[in-house]
Write a protein that holds these residues in place. Structure first.
Motif, PDB file in Angstrom:
ATOM      1  N   ILE A 414       0.837  -1.202   0.000  1.00 34.14           N
ATOM      2  CA  ILE A 414       0.000   0.000   0.000  1.00 34.14           C
ATOM      3  C   ILE A 414       0.873   1.253   0.000  1.00 34.14           C
ATOM      4  CG2 ILE A 414      -1.680   1.302   1.364  1.00 34.14           C
ATOM      5  CD1 ILE A 414      -2.747  -1.437   2.340  1.00 34.14           C
ATOM      6  N   ILE A 415       1.934   1.248   0.791  1.00 32.17           N
ATOM      7  CA  ILE A 415       2.860   2.379   0.811  1.00 32.17           C
ATOM      8  C   ILE A 415       3.478   2.570  -0.571  1.00 32.17           C
ATOM      9  CG2 ILE A 415       5.052   3.223   1.740  1.00 32.17           C
ATOM     10  CD1 ILE A 415       4.312   1.794   4.375  1.00 32.17           C
ATOM     11  N   ALA A 416       3.880   1.460  -1.194  1.00 31.01           N
ATOM     12  CA  ALA A 416       4.491   1.536  -2.515  1.00 31.01           C
ATOM     13  C   ALA A 416       3.537   2.132  -3.543  1.00 31.01           C
ATOM     14  CB  ALA A 416       4.942   0.145  -2.961  1.00 31.01           C
ATOM     15  N   GLN A 417       2.259   1.756  -3.465  1.00 29.19           N
ATOM     16  CA  GLN A 417       1.277   2.298  -4.401  1.00 29.19           C
ATOM     17  C   GLN A 417       1.020   3.781  -4.150  1.00 29.19           C
ATOM     18  OE1 GLN A 417      -1.829  -0.588  -3.532  1.00 29.19           O
ATOM     19  NE2 GLN A 417      -1.586  -1.530  -5.547  1.00 29.19           N
ATOM     20  N   ASP A 418       0.929   4.151  -2.879  1.00 29.86           N
ATOM     21  CA  ASP A 418       0.634   5.546  -2.544  1.00 29.86           C
ATOM     22  C   ASP A 418       1.776   6.488  -2.893  1.00 29.86           C
ATOM     23  OD1 ASP A 418      -1.861   4.942  -1.660  1.00 29.86           O
ATOM     24  OD2 ASP A 418      -1.496   5.334   0.459  1.00 29.86           O
ATOM     25  N   PHE A 419       3.016   6.007  -2.784  1.00 31.16           N
ATOM     26  CA  PHE A 419       4.168   6.893  -2.957  1.00 31.16           C
ATOM     27  C   PHE A 419       4.934   6.634  -4.252  1.00 31.16           C
ATOM     28  CE2 PHE A 419       3.277   7.160   1.541  1.00 31.16           C
ATOM     29  CZ  PHE A 419       3.502   8.494   1.837  1.00 31.16           C
ATOM     30  N   GLY A 420       4.396   5.772  -5.119  1.00 34.88           N
ATOM     31  CA  GLY A 420       5.011   5.546  -6.421  1.00 34.88           C
ATOM     32  C   GLY A 420       6.355   4.853  -6.355  1.00 34.88           C
ATOM     33  N   LEU A 421       6.505   3.863  -5.448  1.00 39.42           N
ATOM     34  CA  LEU A 421       7.763   3.119  -5.355  1.00 39.42           C
ATOM     35  C   LEU A 421       7.841   2.070  -6.464  1.00 39.42           C
ATOM     36  CD1 LEU A 421       7.978   2.434  -1.506  1.00 39.42           C
ATOM     37  CD2 LEU A 421       8.646   4.479  -2.771  1.00 39.42           C
ATOM     38  N   THR A 422       9.051   1.751  -6.880  1.00 40.75           N
ATOM     39  CA  THR A 422       9.243   0.683  -7.855  1.00 40.75           C
ATOM     40  C   THR A 422       9.122  -0.676  -7.167  1.00 40.75           C
ATOM     41  OG1 THR A 422      11.629   0.555  -7.502  1.00 40.75           O
ATOM     42  CG2 THR A 422      10.840   2.168  -9.119  1.00 40.75           C
ATOM     43  N   GLN A 423       9.013  -1.727  -7.990  1.00 38.68           N
ATOM     44  CA  GLN A 423       8.916  -3.079  -7.430  1.00 38.68           C
ATOM     45  C   GLN A 423      10.155  -3.421  -6.615  1.00 38.68           C
ATOM     46  OE1 GLN A 423       6.399  -5.153  -7.313  1.00 38.68           O
ATOM     47  NE2 GLN A 423       7.563  -6.748  -6.249  1.00 38.68           N
ATOM     48  N   ARG A 424      11.324  -3.030  -7.112  1.00 42.32           N
ATOM     49  CA  ARG A 424      12.564  -3.325  -6.387  1.00 42.32           C
ATOM     50  C   ARG A 424      12.621  -2.555  -5.067  1.00 42.32           C
ATOM     51  NH1 ARG A 424      15.156  -7.591  -6.961  1.00 42.32           N
ATOM     52  NH2 ARG A 424      16.060  -7.319  -9.027  1.00 42.32           N
ATOM     53  N   GLU A 425      12.173  -1.306  -5.063  1.00 45.30           N
ATOM     54  CA  GLU A 425      12.141  -0.536  -3.812  1.00 45.30           C
ATOM     55  C   GLU A 425      11.176  -1.168  -2.819  1.00 45.30           C
ATOM     56  OE1 GLU A 425      13.161   3.793  -5.922  1.00 45.30           O
ATOM     57  OE2 GLU A 425      11.094   3.249  -5.424  1.00 45.30           O
ATOM     58  N   LEU A 426      10.056  -1.695  -3.316  1.00 47.84           N
ATOM     59  CA  LEU A 426       9.118  -2.405  -2.443  1.00 47.84           C
ATOM     60  C   LEU A 426       9.779  -3.621  -1.816  1.00 47.84           C
ATOM     61  CD1 LEU A 426       6.381  -3.351  -1.303  1.00 47.84           C
ATOM     62  CD2 LEU A 426       5.850  -4.275  -3.571  1.00 47.84           C
ATOM     63  N   GLU A 427      10.481  -4.414  -2.609  1.00 49.03           N
ATOM     64  CA  GLU A 427      11.130  -5.621  -2.105  1.00 49.03           C
ATOM     65  C   GLU A 427      12.181  -5.282  -1.052  1.00 49.03           C
ATOM     66  OE1 GLU A 427      12.606  -7.113  -5.750  1.00 49.03           O
ATOM     67  OE2 GLU A 427      10.737  -8.120  -6.329  1.00 49.03           O
ATOM     68  N   ILE A 428      12.955  -4.238  -1.311  1.00 48.93           N
ATOM     69  CA  ILE A 428      13.993  -3.849  -0.346  1.00 48.93           C
ATOM     70  C   ILE A 428      13.347  -3.304   0.921  1.00 48.93           C
ATOM     71  CG2 ILE A 428      15.844  -2.178   0.060  1.00 48.93           C
ATOM     72  CD1 ILE A 428      16.620  -2.505  -2.900  1.00 48.93           C
ATOM     73  N   MET A 429      12.300  -2.496   0.794  1.00 44.26           N
ATOM     74  CA  MET A 429      11.615  -1.968   1.973  1.00 44.26           C
ATOM     75  C   MET A 429      11.094  -3.101   2.851  1.00 44.26           C
ATOM     76  SD  MET A 429       8.369   0.684   2.258  1.00 44.26           S
ATOM     77  CE  MET A 429       7.388  -0.200   1.040  1.00 44.26           C
ATOM     78  N   HIS A 430      10.447  -4.087   2.232  1.00 42.83           N
ATOM     79  CA  HIS A 430       9.913  -5.196   3.030  1.00 42.83           C
ATOM     80  C   HIS A 430      11.031  -5.979   3.702  1.00 42.83           C
ATOM     81  CE1 HIS A 430       8.293  -9.414   3.465  1.00 42.83           C
ATOM     82  NE2 HIS A 430       7.498  -8.698   4.231  1.00 42.83           N
ATOM     83  N   SER A 431      12.107  -6.173   2.984  1.00 41.74           N
ATOM     84  CA  SER A 431      13.231  -6.910   3.574  1.00 41.74           C
ATOM     85  C   SER A 431      13.828  -6.158   4.760  1.00 41.74           C
ATOM     86  CB  SER A 431      14.315  -7.144   2.512  1.00 41.74           C
ATOM     87  OG  SER A 431      13.817  -7.931   1.446  1.00 41.74           O
ATOM     88  N   ILE A 432      13.932  -4.855   4.634  1.00 37.35           N
ATOM     89  CA  ILE A 432      14.490  -4.040   5.720  1.00 37.35           C
ATOM     90  C   ILE A 432      13.605  -4.124   6.963  1.00 37.35           C
ATOM     91  CG2 ILE A 432      14.944  -1.659   6.476  1.00 37.35           C
ATOM     92  CD1 ILE A 432      17.144  -2.707   4.724  1.00 37.35           C
ATOM     93  N   PRO A 449      25.520  -4.722  -2.891  1.00 40.45           N
ATOM     94  CA  PRO A 449      25.228  -3.806  -1.785  1.00 40.45           C
ATOM     95  C   PRO A 449      25.134  -2.347  -2.229  1.00 40.45           C
ATOM     96  CG  PRO A 449      26.849  -5.428  -1.102  1.00 40.45           C
ATOM     97  CD  PRO A 449      26.648  -5.625  -2.576  1.00 40.45           C
ATOM     98  N   ASN A 450      25.954  -1.946  -3.205  1.00 43.47           N
ATOM     99  CA  ASN A 450      25.880  -0.565  -3.699  1.00 43.47           C
ATOM    100  C   ASN A 450      24.542  -0.284  -4.382  1.00 43.47           C
ATOM    101  OD1 ASN A 450      28.358   0.316  -2.776  1.00 43.47           O
ATOM    102  ND2 ASN A 450      29.448  -0.313  -4.645  1.00 43.47           N
ATOM    103  N   THR A 451      24.018  -1.292  -5.080  1.00 42.69           N
ATOM    104  CA  THR A 451      22.708  -1.132  -5.725  1.00 42.69           C
ATOM    105  C   THR A 451      21.620  -0.970  -4.663  1.00 42.69           C
ATOM    106  OG1 THR A 451      23.428  -2.469  -7.615  1.00 42.69           O
ATOM    107  CG2 THR A 451      21.060  -2.157  -7.325  1.00 42.69           C
ATOM    108  N   ILE A 452      21.731  -1.759  -3.588  1.00 42.62           N
ATOM    109  CA  ILE A 452      20.781  -1.623  -2.479  1.00 42.62           C
ATOM    110  C   ILE A 452      20.853  -0.213  -1.907  1.00 42.62           C
ATOM    111  CG2 ILE A 452      20.237  -2.389  -0.138  1.00 42.62           C
ATOM    112  CD1 ILE A 452      21.157  -5.162  -0.920  1.00 42.62           C
ATOM    113  N   LYS A 453      22.071   0.285  -1.751  1.00 39.75           N
ATOM    114  CA  LYS A 453      22.249   1.629  -1.205  1.00 39.75           C
ATOM    115  C   LYS A 453      21.585   2.671  -2.105  1.00 39.75           C
ATOM    116  CE  LYS A 453      25.879   4.770   0.431  1.00 39.75           C
ATOM    117  NZ  LYS A 453      27.340   4.948   0.598  1.00 39.75           N
ATOM    118  N   THR A 454      21.701   2.511  -3.413  1.00 38.99           N
ATOM    119  CA  THR A 454      21.081   3.449  -4.361  1.00 38.99           C
ATOM    120  C   THR A 454      19.555   3.391  -4.245  1.00 38.99           C
ATOM    121  OG1 THR A 454      22.922   3.228  -5.903  1.00 38.99           O
ATOM    122  CG2 THR A 454      20.841   4.065  -6.792  1.00 38.99           C
ATOM    123  N   HIS A 455      19.016   2.172  -4.202  1.00 42.16           N
ATOM    124  CA  HIS A 455      17.562   2.020  -4.078  1.00 42.16           C
ATOM    125  C   HIS A 455      17.055   2.620  -2.767  1.00 42.16           C
ATOM    126  CE1 HIS A 455      16.687  -0.164  -7.698  1.00 42.16           C
ATOM    127  NE2 HIS A 455      17.519  -1.153  -7.411  1.00 42.16           N
TER     128      HIS A 455
END
Length: 496
Positions: A414-432, A449-455
């Motif tokens: 729901i947060i991803a939909q409301d704030f326009g997050l990408t699928q990868r950002e959603l996956e990283i957010m849930h993992s965090i 790890p650098n890609t995670i940092k960018t996301h």
């Protein structure tokens, strides 16, 4: 433990940021709400009365019933049809509302002596204005529904504060100037809507997508809206004949409603059940009690009741947006069904309140009448409050239809939909928020790890956060709004 204030720069700052991002969204909501204040609260365009069964009733009742009929028509005729993506339809709404204002102006100022002609003019004004106004109301429901719950609540609170200021300014204007504004409001509202639509949804297919879900009659949402309408309509009918309602009170009501919604929904992040039934309905009941008890201080009673109704209106706009976007319900259906019930309840309430004013012989019976009304409103809140409301979409969907149980991942979606997050950002957010270390996330998602940092940098920017602790606290607060359980297991939050 991190303080809640550390999670966000400031909630007011977020509102200001949203307004700067899409000012046309703020303008269209504020103009529409100000127009509605003059129409529904003041009845500026409907100063007359009519007789029914020996009682005098305000003409405003007829307009509200017309609006209810228009919403009912839209609900069943266009419940799944998404055809109104052509600009010609918006021009139709402008013409319809403007003609409505013109006919109502003629009915009150043209000195029509023929009763039949005057009634025909009044009827044309009510019909034209009702069709146009409810058409833009439904389109606004579609627009904010596809934006999502959080933006809708944010823009709703900002526009409520603006409406409080605008309504105060209108109250100071002479009648002639207000009539000029009434002719300007339709075009201004639709133009603002057009620019907001183009700015927020350049791809119109997103805004006018088709829902394939099975539809049910949303009895629970409609009962909520019907009770909300009654709670305002009864004192509106009672006090308006006494001359106590006015735009200064409307302004105060909007101001306090915006502050309460800001505190309850954005700061405390209460779930919809508690926001509506444990905050809004008791406040409406208290307002009804105050109408009967504060006979010598009607302004206090009026502001309290208006604040309760307008607070519920803001929260239910957010709930409707959640159902449209996150439960994939058709915007026309979601916007029309509760609106039909709300308008019907408000009209019925005005009739009851007007009859009560003309029938109750003394102050004691008046107090008893409003005490009974308050009891019924609070009883309705008790009966309608249910932890299963979220799963059934307040009656819009079958139990179990929304994807899975309400859990951390669903909240992240729901947060991803409301704030326009990408699928990868959603996956990283849930993992965090699930507590995974970055090394494990890197292995699970096959990224460095650098890609995670960018996301994460992009993710924090979109949510206005600054650390993993902020992110966990933010998701934990959001999760409370979508819980179907009384006690939600809290997400561990890192100390500052």
């Amino acid at each position: 433990m991190m303080e809640s204030g550390g999670v966000h720069r400031s909630e007011m700052g977020k509102i200001a940021h949203a307004v700067r991002k899409y000012p046309s969204l703020f303008v269209v909501f504020a103009v529409y709400k100000t127009f509605a204040v003059v129409l529904f609260m003041e009845g500026f365009l409907f100063p007359g009365t009519f007789q029914l069964g020996g009682y005098t009733l305000p003409t405003l009742v007829l307009f509200i019933l017309m609006c209810a009929g228009v919403c009912l028509f839209f609900a069943f005729r266009f419940k799944k049809v998404q055809v109104f993506d052509k600009n010609g339809y918006l021009w139709f709404l402008v013409v319809s509302m403007t003609l409505g204002v013109f006919f109502l102006f003629m009915e009150t100022h043209a000195g029509i002596s023929n009763d039949t002609l005057r009634l025909v003019t009044l009827g044309l004004g009510i019909a034209s204005l009702g069709v146009g106004l409810m058409g833009i109301h439904i389109e606004l429901g579609r627009l904010f529904g596809m934006l999502g719950m959080t933006p809708t609540l944010t823009y709703g609170i900002a526009s409520a504060l603006a409406t409080a200021v605008l309504a105060t300014g209108i109250a100071l204007l002479p009648s002639t100037a207000v009539w000029v504004l009434m002719f300007v409001f339709p075009a201004l509202t639709v133009l603002a809507f057009f620019f907001a639509k183009q700015r927020a949804f350049p791809d119109q297919k997103v805004l006018y997508r088709q829902s394939t879900n099975e539809l049910l009659i949303p009895y629970r949402f409609m009962a909520t809206s019907l009770t909300q309408g009654l709670a305002l309509g009864i004192p509106l009918g009672f006090l308006s004949f006494s001359g106590f309602f006015g735009q200064f009170l409307d302004s105060a009501g909007y101001f306090f409603a915006a502050l309460l919604a800001f505190l309850v929904v954005l700061v405390l992040q209460m779930d919809f059940n508690r926001s509506v039934y444990q905050i809004g309905f008791p406040l409406a009941g208290l307002g009804l009690l105050s109408v009967g008890a504060f006979a010598g201080m009607p302004a206090i009673a009026a502001v309290l009741q208006l604040a309760a109704f307008l607070y519920l209106d803001l929260v239910l706009w957010g709930l409707g947006s959640y159902l449209i976007k996150n439960n994939d319900q058709p915007a026309t259906w979601v916007a029309s069904c509760p609106s039909t019930a709300l308008m019907t309840g408000r009209a019925l309430g005005i009739v009851i309140g007007s009859i009560a004013l003309q029938s109750l012989p003394n102050a004691e019976q008046t107090t008893l009448f409003f005490a009974a009304a308050a009891f019924l409103v609070m009883l309705a809140g008790l009966l309608l409050s249910n932890s299963a409301n979220l799963k059934t979409g307040w009656g819009f969907v079958r139990p179990g239809d929304p994807r899975g149980a309400t859990d951390v991942y669903r909240t992240c979606e729901i947060i991803a939909q409301d704030f326009g997050l990408t699928q990868r950002e959603l996956e990283i957010m849930h993992s965090i928020v699930a507590g995974k270390p970055r090394k494990a996330i890197s292995e699970d998602l096959f990224i460095t790890p650098n890609t995670i940092k960018t996301h994460l940098h992009n993710l924090y920017g979109k949510l206005d956060l600054h650390s993993e602790g902020d992110l966990k606290a933010f998701v934990a607060k959001q999760e409370k709004m979508f819980s179907t359980e009384e006690n939600v297991p809290s997400i561990p939050v890192e100390s500052a």
